[in-house]
Structures are given as structure tokens and as C-alpha cells.
Design a protein around this motif. Sequence first.
Motif, PDB file in Angstrom:
ATOM      1  N   ALA A   1      53.173 115.771  61.059  1.00  0.00           N
ATOM      2  CA  ALA A   1      54.520 116.211  61.438  1.00  0.00           C
ATOM      3  C   ALA A   1      55.480 115.033  61.513  1.00  0.00           C
ATOM      4  O   ALA A   1      56.648 115.127  61.093  1.00  0.00           O
ATOM      5  N   LEU A   2      55.001 113.910  62.050  1.00  0.00           N
ATOM      6  CA  LEU A   2      55.854 112.721  62.130  1.00  0.00           C
ATOM      7  C   LEU A   2      56.218 112.226  60.738  1.00  0.00           C
ATOM      8  O   LEU A   2      57.378 111.899  60.462  1.00  0.00           O
ATOM      9  N   PHE A   3      55.216 112.161  59.856  1.00  0.00           N
ATOM     10  CA  PHE A   3      55.505 111.699  58.499  1.00  0.00           C
ATOM     11  C   PHE A   3      56.390 112.693  57.745  1.00  0.00           C
ATOM     12  O   PHE A   3      57.176 112.298  56.891  1.00  0.00           O
ATOM     13  N   ARG A   4      56.261 113.975  58.081  1.00  0.00           N
ATOM     14  CA  ARG A   4      57.067 114.979  57.389  1.00  0.00           C
ATOM     15  C   ARG A   4      58.552 114.790  57.678  1.00  0.00           C
ATOM     16  O   ARG A   4      59.395 114.981  56.786  1.00  0.00           O
ATOM     17  N   LEU A   5      58.876 114.440  58.906  1.00  0.00           N
ATOM     18  CA  LEU A   5      60.285 114.188  59.238  1.00  0.00           C
ATOM     19  C   LEU A   5      60.850 113.062  58.393  1.00  0.00           C
ATOM     20  O   LEU A   5      61.990 113.112  57.928  1.00  0.00           O
ATOM     21  N   ILE A   6      60.018 112.050  58.195  1.00  0.00           N
ATOM     22  CA  ILE A   6      60.483 110.916  57.396  1.00  0.00           C
ATOM     23  C   ILE A   6      60.649 111.327  55.930  1.00  0.00           C
ATOM     24  O   ILE A   6      61.663 111.023  55.287  1.00  0.00           O
TER      25      ILE A   6
ATOM     26  N   VAL B   1      49.575 116.404  64.020  1.00  0.00           N
ATOM     27  CA  VAL B   1      50.627 115.687  64.756  1.00  0.00           C
ATOM     28  C   VAL B   1      51.147 114.510  63.941  1.00  0.00           C
ATOM     29  O   VAL B   1      52.363 114.292  63.811  1.00  0.00           O
ATOM     30  N   ILE B   2      50.181 113.745  63.375  1.00  0.00           N
ATOM     31  CA  ILE B   2      50.609 112.608  62.554  1.00  0.00           C
ATOM     32  C   ILE B   2      51.369 113.099  61.330  1.00  0.00           C
ATOM     33  O   ILE B   2      52.391 112.512  60.922  1.00  0.00           O
TER      34      ILE B   2
ATOM     35  N   TYR C   1      49.564 107.141  55.579  1.00  0.00           N
ATOM     36  CA  TYR C   1      49.113 108.436  56.092  1.00  0.00           C
ATOM     37  C   TYR C   1      47.685 108.747  55.631  1.00  0.00           C
ATOM     38  O   TYR C   1      46.849 109.228  56.395  1.00  0.00           O
TER      39      TYR C   1
END
Length: 725
Positions: A322-327, A319-320, A35
Motif C-alpha cells: 500500500a505504501l509503495f502503491r501511493l508512490i 501494508v508495504i 519492494y
Amino acid sequence: MSDKANTPGESGGALAEAAPGRPFARIRRTLTVLYILLLLLIVVASLRVALNARESALDAVLRNNQMLARVLEEHVARTFGEVDKVLQGAAEQFAARGGLQKMDEKTVHENLRRRQSRLPQTPSLGAVLPSGKVLARAAEYPIRPTDFSDREDFIYFRDHPADTTFIGAIGKNPFGPGHLIHLTRRIDLANGRSGGILRGAIATDYLVRFYADLQLPPDTVIALVKPDGNLVFRHPHADDLKQFNVSKTSAFRDGRPAGRMGLFSRHSPVDSSEHLVAYRWLADESLGVFVGTPTAPALAESNSYALRLAAGALLVAVVIGALFRLIFRNLRREEATLSQQREAELALRESEARLREAQRLTHIGNWELDLATGALHWSDEIFRIFEIDPKQFGASFDAFLATVHPADRDKVNAAYRESVERHTIFEVTHRLLFPDGRIRHVRERGETRYGDDGTPQISIGTVQDVTEQVLAEQEIRALNDSLERRVATRTVELEQANRELESFSYSVSHDLRAPLRAINGFSHILQDSEEFALSAESRDLLGRIVRNTNRMGELIDDILEYSRASQSALNRKEVDMTQLARAVWEEHAPSHPGAGARIEPLGSAQGDPAMLRQVFDNLVANALKYSSKREKPEIEIGAREEAGETVFFVRDNGAGFDMRYAGKLFGMFQRMHTDRDFPGTGVGLAICKRIVERHGGRIWAEAAPEAGATFWFTLPRPDGRNPQA
């Protein structure tokens, strides 16, 4: 009880619990690095584009400033060159005629007026004689007398004979609006001496009109700079040009212009905003043209573009992210429970360690007694205070009582039982007796908690080592008792000494007076009965005996008076000092009919009326005695407020004294004059000093030989604000 170190089995268990967290940590690190790399790529690309836009904007501003500086250089060179050429021509013509001192005002005026008509930028031309007086002006005839000998250009050419033009500082235009920039030329005679100077003035309005025609960009600043870095002109105008000195910029090197042209940035002294500056020097480097533009307006568009670019980059990063936050959220859920458990255990261990350290430093321990089971828990600090091995302690209330000094056990037990029964605080100080005979003092404090039915359940409290405090209190009490005994003894001794001194003083007075009276009486008898039988020398000796016995009597009286002033109790009350001074003067006035006195309002003071009257009596008597040889003796009595206290004074116009000997003035039997000049015993001022000091005041004198003397003393005020009262 005290904490114990983890056993090998416990350490292995802790490591086993921490092991499941390791895979999560590796995954988080990998994802975090990925990230961060993506964010760095976005940031670097955005910064590169934004910096390119900023550099393009700055280049455009600098190119525009360079072009404008070149145009203005040509205009300034032409404007100043025309005036300089006229001044040079006039200087050569006047030098050929022997200088201004050989010409009359009208001739010079006409010559200058004709030359000025060819210079639209110059409202005035003037000629100044070598003496500094103005001879003529083109715009004025006849001229008003004016002296230029203190002007900058006159002083320069007086000290620097040279065939150059001097550009002076800007000044107010007396012939119209705006300001003037003065150019000065020296008239050099054939013999090398000065034939005067010629001054030409360029109107700044002429320059401003030209700049207005150029339609300069907003906020553009134009300055004309001398080789020393000082400005002679600035547009827009500023009253204080010294604050804009540019000698510290890259346009200068070693105090001189660094090159024909150049660029630099500078923070404006007006608003601290950054300016981009282009400059060009005239061919002879007599003047530089500087053009500056604020950086902020020039970069407004590029900054706006950078903001838009940053917003786009931020959106991509969000946006990026948010994707890493889900993980990361799923990973945190898995390890949250384990992490919280480890943190709680660590916080508990740290808290217990801090508590143990705090108890060790303050010598305070805590205890807890379970009244249902009789179990007693002590902290580590209590074991250190009581010097007991935890393994050998019975951990009960009875075991605790066994450690208490036998003489204090009943007191401690009763205090605890009473606190439990009455629901009050348990507090008692008692001693500990150690096997080697040492004694230690501790303070117990605690309280009991009760059930809903009022049954006592548990007692908690603290123990503090107060040995040093108790010993210090005992020592202080012993010192106080000893001090009180010594004070009482010294007081009795002092009272006895005072009584003996008073008795001795009156005894000495009585024993001395009897033989003195006999000597004085027999001397008078001899004088009366043998007046004609005695020789002149014998009569003189008898007279000396009489005078000295009288003087001895006066000394005895004064010594007794000093003794009374030192020992008599003060009868303090509020005293009207004005009335007291007037009463003293009225007693002395009949004996000195030629003397005058001025008594100012003195206010009131706290003190003994009889003793304060004696102070005034001695000071007034002294003033009258030492001013008795004046044709008109004058005495002044007054007071003033000074530094939070009332200061009184008695002043005379008498013989005075040398201040070098003022230190012995208030000593016993100390005199500044002989008996032949002014009789006396030298005790009166010592009595005054003693009385004033007993009242908490000070006394001093100021004088000069044959210039009178002033005696000052302070007394407490009736309101009690005197710091010495």
C-alpha cells in the motif's frame, strides 16, 4: 496516399517526447527492486519457519512408524515362528515314518489335532500327499476329498525341494470369519524325495485383534510383505492385494530386500494419497512388516501453522505494498498521458501496416473520392494493380477513367453515375489495358455517403485484381463447350454404331440361317431316301451334320438374344419377384416331373419384367439341366437382405463345378462340362450377367464338384436405397 518513412526531424521529435519518461522509469525500477527484495525477505523467512514445522511433524510420524514396525516385527516373528516350529516338528516325525503315503488318515488327523491345540492363531493344520490329494485335516474328520496339486505351495515344493517355510497368498477362512495366511513345510524323506507337505493357516482375525489392542493412529496401514514385494496381508483388508506390490520402492534392490529396516514414501494405489512407510524384515527375510501413515493428517497441524504464518506475512506485504502503491500512483499520473499518446501512435502504425499487408496478399486496394473537391485517394495496392507511379497520377475520377480499357470506360462511368443517382452499391468488373498490350481484369465495388439534404459527399470502395479468376472462368466455359460438343458427337456415333450392330446381327442371322436350313434339309432327305444304301459310317456322318447344324442354329439364337439383352431399352417398374419365379418354375416343371422346387418369398425389385424373367428362366433351366442326373433333383429359390441391398439366389443339388474356373463362368461360349454330359451353348449365363449389370446389380456363383451350385445376383429395391441403382 501511401505512408511515408519518418524524416530525421520527425525521429528526433519522437525521441524528445520519450525523454521525459526516463526519470520516471529509473525511479520505478528502483522502487520495484526494493519492494521485491522486501517481499523475498518475508517469503524466505516464512518458508523457513513453515518447512521446519513440516520436518518436525514428519520426523515424529517416522519415529512412531519405526517403533510400531519393531513391535509388530516381534509379534509376527513369534506368531509365524510358533506355527513354523509345529510344522517343522510334524514334518520330521512324519519323515521318520516314511512319509504321509505310509500313514492313514486317522493317525495323521489325531497328530495334527494335538498340535493345533497349542496354536490359538491357527484354525487348521493339514497334510497333503505327494500326489496332491489332501490326506488329513486337524479340523475335519473324515476329510472331504480335495486336490491341492494346482496350489501355489504344492507346486513350489514339487519344483524346489528345500528345508524352508513357504508363505502363501491370503485366502478366505472356511472355518470362520476373516481370512487365512498359509504356511507350508515339505516332508523330506531320507532318500531326498518328497513325503508330502504340511500346511498351517494363521487367521488374520488373530492379527487384527492384536492391532486393535495397540490402538493404532487413525488411517494407519499395516502390511506383511513377501521377499518378491507381494502382500500376503493388509490391515485394513483389501480384496486385490496385487495392486499394493512394493517391489519398486527403496525397500528392494535387484528384486530382493534392500536392508534389515528402512523408510520411504509412496502414493497409495487406493486414493493416490502420499504415505510415509517404515519397514522391518524378519531375521530370515521370509517376511517384512510395513507400517504406513498418510502424510496429510500428519501434516495437518503444521499446514495450519503455515497458513497462519502465510496470512501474517501476506498482511505485512499488503501494508508495504500500500505504501509503495501511493508512490507509484503519483508516478503513473505524470507519465500516463505521454504513454497513451505513444501507444496510440504505435497502434495506428501497426494497423496501417497490417492493412497494407492484407491488401497486398489479397490483391485488394481501397479508394476514396471526395465529390466536393474531386480529389481521389488510392491505397498502395491499387497503384500496384494499375502499375502507376503515385507521383505521376492525377488523383481524379477522370484520371482513373483514363486507365480503364477504352471499350469499358463508358460501362464503368455509367455504372458509377447510376449508383450515385439511385443510392445503390457501385459494382462493376472491367479491364485495364497496359502500354505493352497486356490485359488485366479488376472488380470495382463501392458506395456513396450523402449529407442530410441528400447531396452526395464522398464515395468509398475497393478494387480487386480478378484476372486469374476471370481467365479460369473463361477456360472452364471453353472446356464445357468443347466437352458438350464431344459428348454430342460421341452420342451420335454410338447410336449409329448400335443401329449398324443391330442391323448386322439380324443380317448375319438371316444369311446364316438360309444355308443352315438347306444343309439340314438335304441331310434329312439323304437320311430318309438313302437310309439303307448308305454305310453305317455315312449315316453317322449325316447324323453329325444334322446335330451340328441344329447347334449352329441354337448359337445364332443365343447370340441374337445376348444382343437384345445388351441393346433393348429397359422398361423399369416394380416387379413381384415371387410371382415371377413361380411362373418360370411352372413352365419348366412339366418337362421335369421328378424334380422338386422350394420358392421362398422374394419381395419386389425395380427392373424390366421381361428381362428379369429371362434371368430366372436361364438360371432355373441351368439348375434343372445340371441336376438331371440326380435321383431327386432339388431346386431352391430365395432372397435375403445384405449390406443395404437385396440378394437373390437359385440353388441346385446337381453336378456343381470347380471354383478355380469360376472366372470364365459368365463369358460367352464358356462351359464347365462337355456336350456329352450336359448339352448347351455357353451363352445363357453371359445373358444373365449382362441383364443384371444393366439393372445396376452383380452376379456370381458358388459351387463344389458333385455338391451342387448356387447362383447369386443383386437388384435395386423399389424404395431406391440400393447404392448401385
